[in-house]
Design an enzyme around this catalytic site. Structure first.
Site, PDB file in Angstrom:
ATOM      1  N   LEU A  94       0.817  -1.211   0.000  1.00  0.00           N
ATOM      2  CA  LEU A  94       0.000   0.000   0.000  1.00  0.00           C
ATOM      3  C   LEU A  94       0.849   1.258   0.000  1.00  0.00           C
ATOM      4  CD1 LEU A  94      -2.776  -1.018   2.557  1.00  0.00           C
ATOM      5  CD2 LEU A  94      -2.992  -0.827   0.071  1.00  0.00           C
TER       6      LEU A  94
ATOM      7  N   ALA B  83       4.785   3.237   1.780  1.00  0.00           N
ATOM      8  CA  ALA B  83       5.926   3.168   2.692  1.00  0.00           C
ATOM      9  C   ALA B  83       6.150   4.535   3.309  1.00  0.00           C
ATOM     10  CB  ALA B  83       7.184   2.703   1.954  1.00  0.00           C
TER      11      ALA B  83
ATOM     12  N   GLY C 101       8.817   6.648   6.602  1.00  0.00           N
ATOM     13  CA  GLY C 101      10.125   6.642   7.228  1.00  0.00           C
ATOM     14  C   GLY C 101      10.323   5.497   8.197  1.00  0.00           C
TER      15      GLY C 101
ATOM     16  N   GLY D 148       8.443   2.429   8.107  1.00  0.00           N
ATOM     17  CA  GLY D 148       8.232   1.085   7.619  1.00  0.00           C
ATOM     18  C   GLY D 148       7.400   0.999   6.368  1.00  0.00           C
TER      19      GLY D 148
ATOM     20  N   VAL E 219       3.874  -0.514   4.461  1.00  0.00           N
ATOM     21  CA  VAL E 219       2.475  -0.838   4.731  1.00  0.00           C
ATOM     22  C   VAL E 219       1.976  -1.794   3.651  1.00  0.00           C
ATOM     23  CG1 VAL E 219       0.160   0.052   5.141  1.00  0.00           C
ATOM     24  CG2 VAL E 219       2.154   1.432   5.787  1.00  0.00           C
TER      25      VAL E 219
ATOM     26  N   LYS F 139       1.231  -2.611   8.980  1.00  0.00           N
ATOM     27  CA  LYS F 139       2.414  -1.758   8.979  1.00  0.00           C
ATOM     28  C   LYS F 139       3.546  -2.491   9.691  1.00  0.00           C
ATOM     29  CE  LYS F 139       4.087   2.874  10.085  1.00  0.00           C
ATOM     30  NZ  LYS F 139       3.712   4.232  10.551  1.00  0.00           N
TER      31      LYS F 139
ATOM     32  N   ASP G  80       1.660  15.221  13.478  1.00  0.00           N
ATOM     33  CA  ASP G  80       2.089  15.100  12.084  1.00  0.00           C
ATOM     34  C   ASP G  80       0.879  15.009  11.156  1.00  0.00           C
ATOM     35  OD1 ASP G  80       3.970  15.057  10.036  1.00  0.00           O
ATOM     36  OD2 ASP G  80       4.181  12.884  10.076  1.00  0.00           O
TER      37      ASP G  80
END
Length: 254
Positions: free
Chosen positions: A21, A23, A25, A27, A29, A43, A137
């Site tokens: 699906l 990526a 920083g 990992g 997904v 994830k 974030d």
């Protein structure tokens, strides 16, 4: 969704992986299914980071934060193993398009869609703040456009709103961080409201209220310059301008 690549696992925990699906920083997904066929998003932190205690700490914090938030405009956590050899987290799969990809592919949102986005994100932030968290974030890539409304994802750098834990070095996304965040000062839920205003500007225009640039440039703009909200429809400009106030005390609540 892309296909699995060479070296990707076929299973994580009790979940069969089907495709990629995206990526970030921390990992990768994956799209997967449970033993009963339920569609999920898995994830998994990058294997080379699994031995790093600081990354494990961030991942465990994401799991804890995400498990506390269960509103209609977030993706609920189903399962997790933060202590595994390679830690992972599973959420419900939400058929959707990230806001940044949607705007890049189809252009800024029309006013009616922007209002749906604005109210849905406000509900999501209200739920996040209700349990004592600050997302920290909120950005277009962490907003999913689903059929039943927007979803807020990725609590990887969320912090409790009580005590000194709400203050740390700069971690976030340039252009969507509050003045207090870029200066490493104490953060409150009002910091998420600044990011909320910035996300709405992006959705209305295709760029953030402070343009683009390197981190030092963006920091100076966020601290010193007025945001560009000209592309925001007049009916929403007042609330967006209030969210983008430099002083967090002058920003509205959710």
């Amino acid at each position: 969704m892309g296909p699995l690549e060479h070296g990707d696992p076929e299973r994580i925990g009790r979940y069969r992986l089907i495709g990629r699906l995206g990526a970030g920083g921390m990992g990768q997904v994956f799209f997967g299914r449970s033993s009963g066929g339920r569609a999920v998003a898995v994830k998994r932190i990058h294997p080379h980071l699994a031995a790093d205690p600081s990354f494990r700490e961030r991942f465990a914090r994401e799991v804890t934060a995400a498990r506390q938030v269960s509103g209609a405009f977030t993706a609920p956590v189903i399962d997790a193993d933060p202590d595994g050899e390679v830690p992972w987290l599973v959420t419900s799969y939400v058929p959707s398009l990230p806001l940044d990809e949607g705007v890049q592919a189809h252009g800024p949102l029309p006013e009616a869609s922007l209002r749906v986005l604005a109210t849905g994100l406000a509900e999501a932030l209200a739920e996040i703040h209700r349990v004592g968290l600050i997302h920290r974030d909120l950005k277009p890539g962490n907003v999913l456009l689903a059929e039943d409304g927007p979803r807020v994802i990725d609590f990887g750098i969320a912090r409790a709103t009580e005590g000194a834990a709400a203050t740390q070095s700069i971690i976030g996304t340039p252009g969507f961080m509050s003045p207090e965040q870029v200066q490493g000062e104490h953060m409150t839920p009002a910091s998420d409201l600044f990011a909320y205003g910035a996300v709405l500007v992006y959705a209305a225009s295709g760029t953030g209220p402070f343009g683009e640039g390197a981190m030092p440039t963006m920091v100076m703009r966020i601290i010193q310059e007025r945001p560009d909200i000209a592309a925001v429809p007049p009916s929403l400009q007042r609330v967006v301008a209030a969210c983008l106030e430099k002083d967090p005390r002058n920003r509205p609540g959710t």
